[in-house]
Design a protein around this motif. Structure first.
Motif, PDB file in Angstrom:
ATOM      1  N   PRO A  63       0.822  -1.217   0.000  1.00  0.00           N
ATOM      2  CA  PRO A  63       0.000   0.000   0.000  1.00  0.00           C
ATOM      3  C   PRO A  63       0.849   1.257   0.000  1.00  0.00           C
ATOM      4  N   GLN A  64       0.310   2.293  -0.626  1.00  0.00           N
ATOM      5  CA  GLN A  64       1.040   3.535  -0.809  1.00  0.00           C
ATOM      6  C   GLN A  64       0.481   4.630   0.105  1.00  0.00           C
ATOM      7  N   ALA A  65       1.119   5.783   0.062  1.00  0.00           N
ATOM      8  CA  ALA A  65       0.750   6.888   0.949  1.00  0.00           C
ATOM      9  C   ALA A  65      -0.724   7.259   0.768  1.00  0.00           C
ATOM     10  N   PRO A  66      -1.377   7.675   1.862  1.00  0.00           N
ATOM     11  CA  PRO A  66      -2.820   7.952   1.801  1.00  0.00           C
ATOM     12  C   PRO A  66      -3.207   9.141   0.933  1.00  0.00           C
ATOM     13  N   CYS A  67      -2.264  10.005   0.597  1.00  0.00           N
ATOM     14  CA  CYS A  67      -2.581  11.170  -0.240  1.00  0.00           C
ATOM     15  C   CYS A  67      -2.263  10.921  -1.705  1.00  0.00           C
ATOM     16  N   THR A  68      -2.161   9.665  -2.108  1.00  0.00           N
ATOM     17  CA  THR A  68      -1.956   9.314  -3.515  1.00  0.00           C
ATOM     18  C   THR A  68      -3.250   8.773  -4.100  1.00  0.00           C
ATOM     19  N   GLY A  69      -3.223   8.496  -5.386  1.00  0.00           N
ATOM     20  CA  GLY A  69      -4.395   7.936  -6.049  1.00  0.00           C
ATOM     21  C   GLY A  69      -4.349   6.431  -6.192  1.00  0.00           C
ATOM     22  N   PRO A  71      -5.029   2.594  -5.618  1.00  0.00           N
ATOM     23  CA  PRO A  71      -6.174   1.907  -5.020  1.00  0.00           C
ATOM     24  C   PRO A  71      -5.868   1.353  -3.628  1.00  0.00           C
ATOM     25  N   SER A  72      -4.637   0.905  -3.427  1.00  0.00           N
ATOM     26  CA  SER A  72      -4.227   0.347  -2.141  1.00  0.00           C
ATOM     27  C   SER A  72      -3.378   1.384  -1.403  1.00  0.00           C
ATOM     28  N   ARG A  73      -3.903   1.892  -0.288  1.00  0.00           N
ATOM     29  CA  ARG A  73      -3.204   2.925   0.479  1.00  0.00           C
ATOM     30  C   ARG A  73      -3.254   2.567   1.965  1.00  0.00           C
ATOM     31  N   PHE A  74      -2.219   2.984   2.702  1.00  0.00           N
ATOM     32  CA  PHE A  74      -2.281   2.786   4.141  1.00  0.00           C
ATOM     33  C   PHE A  74      -3.016   3.949   4.792  1.00  0.00           C
ATOM     34  N   SER A  75      -3.236   3.851   6.086  1.00  0.00           N
ATOM     35  CA  SER A  75      -4.113   4.764   6.803  1.00  0.00           C
ATOM     36  C   SER A  75      -3.480   6.128   7.048  1.00  0.00           C
ATOM     37  N   THR A  76      -4.343   7.129   7.219  1.00  0.00           N
ATOM     38  CA  THR A  76      -3.868   8.444   7.657  1.00  0.00           C
ATOM     39  C   THR A  76      -3.567   8.453   9.151  1.00  0.00           C
ATOM     40  N   SER A  77      -4.073   7.475   9.879  1.00  0.00           N
ATOM     41  CA  SER A  77      -3.790   7.354  11.310  1.00  0.00           C
ATOM     42  C   SER A  77      -2.373   6.834  11.498  1.00  0.00           C
ATOM     43  N   GLY A 120       1.459  17.544   5.614  1.00  0.00           N
ATOM     44  CA  GLY A 120       2.022  17.103   6.884  1.00  0.00           C
ATOM     45  C   GLY A 120       1.402  15.840   7.426  1.00  0.00           C
ATOM     46  N   GLY A 121       0.083  15.714   7.331  1.00  0.00           N
ATOM     47  CA  GLY A 121      -0.578  14.516   7.830  1.00  0.00           C
ATOM     48  C   GLY A 121      -0.175  13.287   7.048  1.00  0.00           C
ATOM     49  N   CYS A 122      -0.073  13.439   5.744  1.00  0.00           N
ATOM     50  CA  CYS A 122       0.328  12.323   4.876  1.00  0.00           C
ATOM     51  C   CYS A 122       1.771  11.921   5.157  1.00  0.00           C
ATOM     52  N   LEU A 123       2.643  12.906   5.304  1.00  0.00           N
ATOM     53  CA  LEU A 123       4.035  12.615   5.589  1.00  0.00           C
ATOM     54  C   LEU A 123       4.190  11.919   6.942  1.00  0.00           C
ATOM     55  N   ASN A 124       3.477  12.369   7.947  1.00  0.00           N
ATOM     56  CA  ASN A 124       3.573  11.744   9.263  1.00  0.00           C
ATOM     57  C   ASN A 124       3.079  10.297   9.237  1.00  0.00           C
ATOM     58  N   PHE A 129       4.421   4.522   8.995  1.00  0.00           N
ATOM     59  CA  PHE A 129       4.366   3.257   8.244  1.00  0.00           C
ATOM     60  C   PHE A 129       5.765   2.674   8.066  1.00  0.00           C
ATOM     61  N   ILE A 130       6.702   3.506   7.626  1.00  0.00           N
ATOM     62  CA  ILE A 130       8.075   3.037   7.424  1.00  0.00           C
ATOM     63  C   ILE A 130       8.712   2.647   8.759  1.00  0.00           C
ATOM     64  N   ASP A 131       8.377   3.352   9.826  1.00  0.00           N
ATOM     65  CA  ASP A 131       8.867   3.000  11.151  1.00  0.00           C
ATOM     66  C   ASP A 131       8.435   1.576  11.507  1.00  0.00           C
ATOM     67  N   GLY A 132       7.181   1.257  11.249  1.00  0.00           N
ATOM     68  CA  GLY A 132       6.695  -0.096  11.522  1.00  0.00           C
ATOM     69  C   GLY A 132       7.345  -1.136  10.631  1.00  0.00           C
ATOM     70  N   TRP A 133       7.555  -0.787   9.363  1.00  0.00           N
ATOM     71  CA  TRP A 133       8.230  -1.686   8.406  1.00  0.00           C
ATOM     72  C   TRP A 133       9.622  -2.051   8.913  1.00  0.00           C
ATOM     73  N   VAL A 134      10.380  -1.043   9.311  1.00  0.00           N
ATOM     74  CA  VAL A 134      11.749  -1.283   9.769  1.00  0.00           C
ATOM     75  C   VAL A 134      11.754  -2.054  11.091  1.00  0.00           C
ATOM     76  N   TYR A 135      10.890  -1.637  12.010  1.00  0.00           N
ATOM     77  CA  TYR A 135      10.840  -2.319  13.314  1.00  0.00           C
ATOM     78  C   TYR A 135      10.602  -3.819  13.137  1.00  0.00           C
ATOM     79  N   GLN A 136       9.613  -4.166  12.328  1.00  0.00           N
ATOM     80  CA  GLN A 136       9.268  -5.582  12.192  1.00  0.00           C
ATOM     81  C   GLN A 136      10.364  -6.367  11.489  1.00  0.00           C
ATOM     82  N   LEU A 137      10.997  -5.776  10.472  1.00  0.00           N
ATOM     83  CA  LEU A 137      12.072  -6.491   9.785  1.00  0.00           C
ATOM     84  C   LEU A 137      13.271  -6.719  10.694  1.00  0.00           C
ATOM     85  N   HIS A 138      13.393  -5.929  11.752  1.00  0.00           N
ATOM     86  CA  HIS A 138      14.500  -6.101  12.689  1.00  0.00           C
ATOM     87  C   HIS A 138      14.204  -7.125  13.776  1.00  0.00           C
ATOM     88  N   VAL A 139      12.986  -7.686  13.758  1.00  0.00           N
ATOM     89  CA  VAL A 139      12.664  -8.762  14.699  1.00  0.00           C
ATOM     90  C   VAL A 139      13.397 -10.019  14.253  1.00  0.00           C
TER      91      VAL A 139
END
Length: 238
Positions: A63-69, A71-77, A120-124, A129-139
């Motif tokens: 999934p891609q950033a929520p401010c893109t077009g 079809p598959s996007r991650f959350s703004t939360s 700003g909301g999209c960037l945050n 999202f990337i923080d979670g990606w990296v954290y999990q790959l380091h498990v």
């Protein structure tokens, strides 16, 4: 030097291996945003590529950033996006393990296409999202977490300050300069210890051994699979 292509095949990969400057290739492992018309590699075919001698830049297009077009996007939360990043890391791990790879220290690259980095909301959300990606790959058994994208429009440098910093980046900076130190919007002091790949030219046709393929061109000074990258000559890539 390396290449990646949506419409690759075993025959084309062989033509781009024999007596060419290429040693690695972008290997797309899947993901919800991977083009429906693009090559899906079977385990047997990946084995054939390894037998040829290829090293891989393993790419996951989720999934891609929520401010893109897309079809598959991650959350703004930010909290939800973080969990989604972790889920994508688990997904790519399962695919790599299913290929029989030794996943310890294996590089996994998230393909993050460009988005409005001034939002700003999209960037945050994307940073989370990337923080979670990296954290999990380091498990354990830990992989090396990478991010691909436009060196400017995908906000790559923004991830140098998150809690779980990517181990390496794969920046698209189409200025034709075969140097991983020359990445637009990335300061010289970030990701300096063989932690960079650079896509220096976007889609264009190349012909090797009588076979033409539309490819992106890469310079590598970072982790590949299977490692290590033992080349001693930079082949014009720095």
């Amino acid at each position: 030097m390396g290449w990646d292509a949506c419409a690759a095949s075993i025959a084309k990969a062989q033509a781009f291996w024999s007596n060419t400057p290429y040693w690695n290739m972008g290997l797309y492992l899947g993901g919800s945003s991977y083009g429906s018309g693009c090559k899906r590699w079977s385990s047997a075919e990946v084995g054939q590529l390894r037998t040829m001698g290829y090293k891989f830049l393993p790419l996951w297009v989720g999934p891609q950033a929520p401010c893109t077009g897309f079809p598959s996007r991650f959350s703004t939360s930010t909290a939800t996006a973080y969990d989604q990043g972790r889920a994508e890391a688990k997904a790519v791990y399962n695919v790599a393990a299913g290929l029989g790879w030794d996943t310890t220290d294996a590089p996994m690259i998230y393909d993050l296409e460009g988005f409005d980095t001034t939002n700003g909301g999209c960037l945050n959300a994307t940073k989370s999202f990337i923080d979670g990606w990296v954290y999990q790959l380091h498990v354990a058994p830990a992989q090396r977490a990478g991010v691909y994208g436009s060196s400017c429009a995908s906000g790559l440098n923004s991830y140098s300050t998150i809690a779980n910093v990517p181990d390496f980046i794969h920046g698209a900076s189409w200025n034709g300069v075969k140097s991983t130190s020359d990445l637009s919007c990335i300061p010289a002091g970030n990701w300096t210890q063989r932690q960079r790949h650079k896509q220096y030219q976007g889609g264009h046709n190349e012909t090797w051994n009588g076979v033409t393929m539309n490819v992106d061109s890469d310079c590598s000074n970072g982790p590949v699979y299977p490692g290590p990258d033992n080349l001693t000559s930079p082949q014009g890539c720095e």
